[in-house]
Design a protein around this motif. Structure first.
Motif, mmCIF file in Angstrom:
data_model
loop_
_atom_site.group_PDB
_atom_site.id
_atom_site.type_symbol
_atom_site.label_atom_id
_atom_site.label_comp_id
_atom_site.label_asym_id
_atom_site.label_seq_id
_atom_site.Cartn_x
_atom_site.Cartn_y
_atom_site.Cartn_z
ATOM 1 N N PHE A 507 0.829 -1.196 0.000
ATOM 2 C CA PHE A 507 0.000 0.000 0.000
ATOM 3 C C PHE A 507 0.866 1.251 0.000
ATOM 4 C CE2 PHE A 507 -3.157 -3.008 0.477
ATOM 5 C CZ PHE A 507 -4.424 -2.441 0.550
ATOM 6 N N TRP A 508 0.431 2.243 -0.786
ATOM 7 C CA TRP A 508 1.227 3.438 -1.003
ATOM 8 C C TRP A 508 1.101 4.405 0.178
ATOM 9 C CZ3 TRP A 508 2.579 5.549 -6.378
ATOM 10 C CH2 TRP A 508 2.906 4.482 -7.226
ATOM 11 N N ASN A 509 2.182 5.167 0.388
ATOM 12 C CA ASN A 509 2.202 6.156 1.463
ATOM 13 C C ASN A 509 1.422 7.398 1.044
ATOM 14 O OD1 ASN A 509 3.942 4.534 3.065
ATOM 15 N ND2 ASN A 509 5.693 5.237 1.857
ATOM 16 N N GLN A 510 0.620 7.889 1.956
ATOM 17 C CA GLN A 510 -0.207 9.065 1.691
ATOM 18 C C GLN A 510 0.563 10.323 2.087
ATOM 19 O OE1 GLN A 510 -4.372 8.670 2.771
ATOM 20 N NE2 GLN A 510 -4.443 10.830 3.365
ATOM 21 N N ILE A 511 1.013 11.075 1.083
ATOM 22 C CA ILE A 511 1.771 12.299 1.332
ATOM 23 C C ILE A 511 0.833 13.439 1.725
ATOM 24 C CG2 ILE A 511 3.435 13.927 0.373
ATOM 25 C CD1 ILE A 511 4.445 11.030 0.722
ATOM 26 N N SER A 512 -0.289 13.524 1.046
ATOM 27 C CA SER A 512 -1.285 14.546 1.376
ATOM 28 C C SER A 512 -2.664 14.014 1.026
ATOM 29 C CB SER A 512 -1.009 15.854 0.626
ATOM 30 O OG SER A 512 -1.153 15.668 -0.774
#
Length: 685
Positions: A507-512
């Motif tokens: 799962f991808w990291n949520q930057i904003s």
């Protein structure tokens, strides 16, 4: 007289008769077997430079395959000679399997799935006196070099790290580890188990079916699963043994009456897939008892005895873990059934994963699979013995509609079904009563309605890919911008990942972007890939996926292909040194994904240079067009044929070749794409 002479000539023309159907089937079976042996040889051929172990088996397999194609199971061959040929064919197939598997391991020794790593790690923990149930097995990821793309993910974006199978799934490793086998135990036992399944099937089926057993066991899907980390191969030989003459079980006495349920219990103790076969076997046993003994009461004892023996064999390896901590054991063996894991596979869920049909309720798929399983049981019961030959394969239909419907679930029951088909008694039954037909129609209607219900619930979010960031020359996507709209009246907590050709990444990291999306809210999200394995290649398509853990839904963007054009350099190789000071002309041509020229003008093409020296990267000093020495990249625009021309020269000799590569740049997000092949040029004196 002419008519008489013609008749006399015709009387000397040899007559032919149709080939008997049994001989034709035999010829077809042996022809397929010969082709498969040749394919085994071709599989091994490419590994000759990695290990010479493959060379001799490759030649032998191809030669034997050609011999079988020539012989094609000749009907005039004595049975004893045919059996010798069968045994030689089996042995050569096993040699091909083991040598090919060895080549795969030395080429890519990392474990392909978390299940294989967990099983071997759990065996090590148990040998050190540690109960593996309820304990995090995350250390197995690095110990066995499992790629994050091989993890099992939950809907909230966390990897599953708990043991998820019955105890025999890892206890089967223990004797081999105690004997000192530690490296690649899981892969080795997978391959050995698959070989054992082939030998058992080969031994049990009639001689006419033995070539087909070899063909089945040699299919790429099976051997790839065995080496790639799918542990289903471990239960296949036990299930194949349990399938042999299973319909004779009610009439066996003494030790002979124990083996079928013992084998089935061992299969159930390795993985959950055989569990759903048990009700079908029990129904079949009850019917067989009733048919021969005349009363339903007579079928109760064989069914009870089968359940008792199977259950005992299943429970015995698990008793220590039940005693130590019953709750963690129960949770572990039920994890594949109750855990909120992400949907994956090649079954009905594919329509939601790729075509965006449904996705608004993953729970609906779970209900659907339960309805299909119950419906199949009723159909099997009401129509017995019409589906008897496929008793061990029918449950695959229920797995086909589950949220996780991997190909292994759909094909690993086939060997057992082949054993059942070859060794059980078939007989006809009368016409179905009208009342039964009405009930069957009702069951079909319920199943169809459930399928439609699972597919018509729309995904709750609309995802649009509005921008992306790439790694440049590495040619992968490492960051994306999404516009996400909540189309429901509920608060949603999305978790994002990428889908690359059916493989869900970490799962991808949520930057904003907001953690919670309000009803009917639209928000922009910036997401970053957590690791290199999660970065989609520019040359392939991908889609971003959003899951919600609480409401169990799936939403996605449309499939996105970053690169549809690419560049080709002409010539594609310069095989001789180029004297320094001498110019050489290279043409860069734009091609589409089918390698057809794209006739577009005024498109900039960028040509770069670098030296891949033994100690690292160095700047090249070649002059491209009118640039200065070492300038990179240099731009040229295409003509009406979609071609750009570059003139290259070097002002002094180089000890290493200079490597040139061309690319395009996206006009919207300004990322490079469409990289050409690499063209090395050695500038000499």
């Amino acid at each position: 007289m002419a008519e008489r002479r013609l008749t006399e000539k015709q009387s000397h023309i040899p007559t032919t008769s149709p080939v008997p159907m049994d001989n034709l089937r035999n010829t077809i079976a042996w022809t397929l077997c010969g082709v498969v042996l040749i394919l085994w040889g071709l599989r091994l051929w490419g590994y000759g430079t990695i290990t010479t172990l493959t060379t001799i088996p490759s030649v032998l397999l191809i030669a034997w395959g050609l011999a079988i194609l020539t012989w094609h199971g000749g009907t005039n061959t004595r049975p004893q000679s045919t059996r010798v040929i069968l045994v030689i064919t089996l042995l050569l197939t096993l040699v091909g399997l083991f040598v090919w598997s060895y080549a795969q391991v030395i080429t890519a020794p990392a474990y392909g799935t978390d299940e294989m790593a967990f099983d071997q790690f759990a065996a090590h923990l148990w040998l050190h006196g540690i109960n593996p149930y309820g304990r995090s097995l995350a250390a197995a990821f690095s110990r066995y070099q499992v790629s994050p793309n091989g993890y099992t993910w939950t809907l909230s974006g966390h990897p599953v790290t708990l043991l998820s199978y019955p105890a025999q799934s890892f206890l089967i490793y223990v004797p081999f580890i105690l004997l000192g086998w530690h490296t690649q135990v899981a892969v080795g036992l997978n391959v050995i188990s698959w070989a054992a399944a082939l030998i058992i099937l080969f031994w049990a089926v009639p001689d006419s079916s033995k070539p087909l057993a070899i063909v089945l066991a040699s299919l790429s899907v099976y051997i790839s699963y065995a080496v790639g980390g799918v542990t289903d191969a471990l239960f296949v030989p036990f299930l194949v043994l349990a399938a042999r003459k299973w319909d004779q079980y009610p009439f066996l006495r003494g030790w002979a009456s124990l083996w079928n349920p013992i084998w089935f219990g061992m299969a159930m103790g390795i993985k959950q897939t055989p569990w759903i076969i048990l009700p079908f076997i029990l129904i079949g046993i009850a019917f067989e008892s009733h048919r021969r003994l005349g009363t339903w009461r007579a079928g109760i004892w064989p069914v009870f005895r089968y359940v008792l023996i199977t259950g005992t064999v299943f429970l015995i390896p698990n008793v220590p873990f039940i005693v130590l901590n019953p709750s963690t054991w129960i949770k572990g063996i039920l994890t594949p059934l109750i855990a909120p894991t992400v949907p994956e596979g090649q079954g009905l869920i594919t329509l939601s994963l790729f075509l965006h049909i449904g996705g608004g309720s993953l729970f609906a798929y779970t209900i659907l699979s339960a309805i299909v399983l119950l419906g199949l049981l009723l159909i099997y019961f009401l129509t017995y013995p019409r589906l008897k030959a496929w008793t061990l394969l029918i449950p695959s239909l229920a797995l086909f509609v589950a949220t996780r419907s991997f190909g292994s679930y759909l094909v690993m029951l086939v060997p057992a079904a082949m054993m059942s088909l070859a060794t059980t008694e078939t007989y006809s039954s009368g016409k179905l009563p009208t009342s039964v037909k009405i009930v069957l129609s009702g069951i079909g209607f319920v199943i169809l309605t459930s399928v439609l219900a699972a597919l018509v619930i729309p995904s709750p979010m609309k995802l649009n890919l509005i921008g992306l960031h790439t790694t440049g020359q590495l040619a992968t996507v490492d960051q994306v911008d999404l516009a996400v709209t909540n189309r429901t009246n509920r608060l949603l907590h999305p978790h994002f990942t990428a889908d690359m050709s059916g493989t869900l990444t970490a799962f991808w990291n949520q930057i904003s972007g907001p953690a919670a999306l309000q009803p009917h809210q639209t928000a922009d999200y910036v997401l970053a890939a957590p690791n290199f394995y999660s970065q989609p290649a520019l040359t392939g398509g991908f889609q971003m996926v959003a899951f919600t853990a609480h409401t169990k839904t799936i939403s996605h963007t449309n499939s996105y292909v970053p690169s549809t054009w690419h560049v080709a350099l002409i010539p594609d190789a310069i095989n001789h040194p180029v004297p320094y000071g001498q110019s050489i002309t290279i043409t860069a041509e734009i091609l589409n994904r089918m390698d057809q020229p794209v006739h577009v003008n005024n498109i900039p093409i960028y040509l770069g240079q670098i030296i891949y020296a033994q100690r690292g990267l160095q700047y090249g000093q070649a002059i491209i067009n009118d640039g200065y020495p070492g300038e990179t990249p240099v731009t040229a625009t295409t003509n009406s044929r979609g071609e750009a021309t570059f003139t290259i020269r070097d002002v002094h000799p180089e000890t290493d070749p200079v490597y040139f590569e061309a690319n395009l740049v996206n006009n919207h997000d300004y990322y490079p794409y469409g990289y050409s092949q690499i063209l090395p040029i050695r500038f000499s004196q």
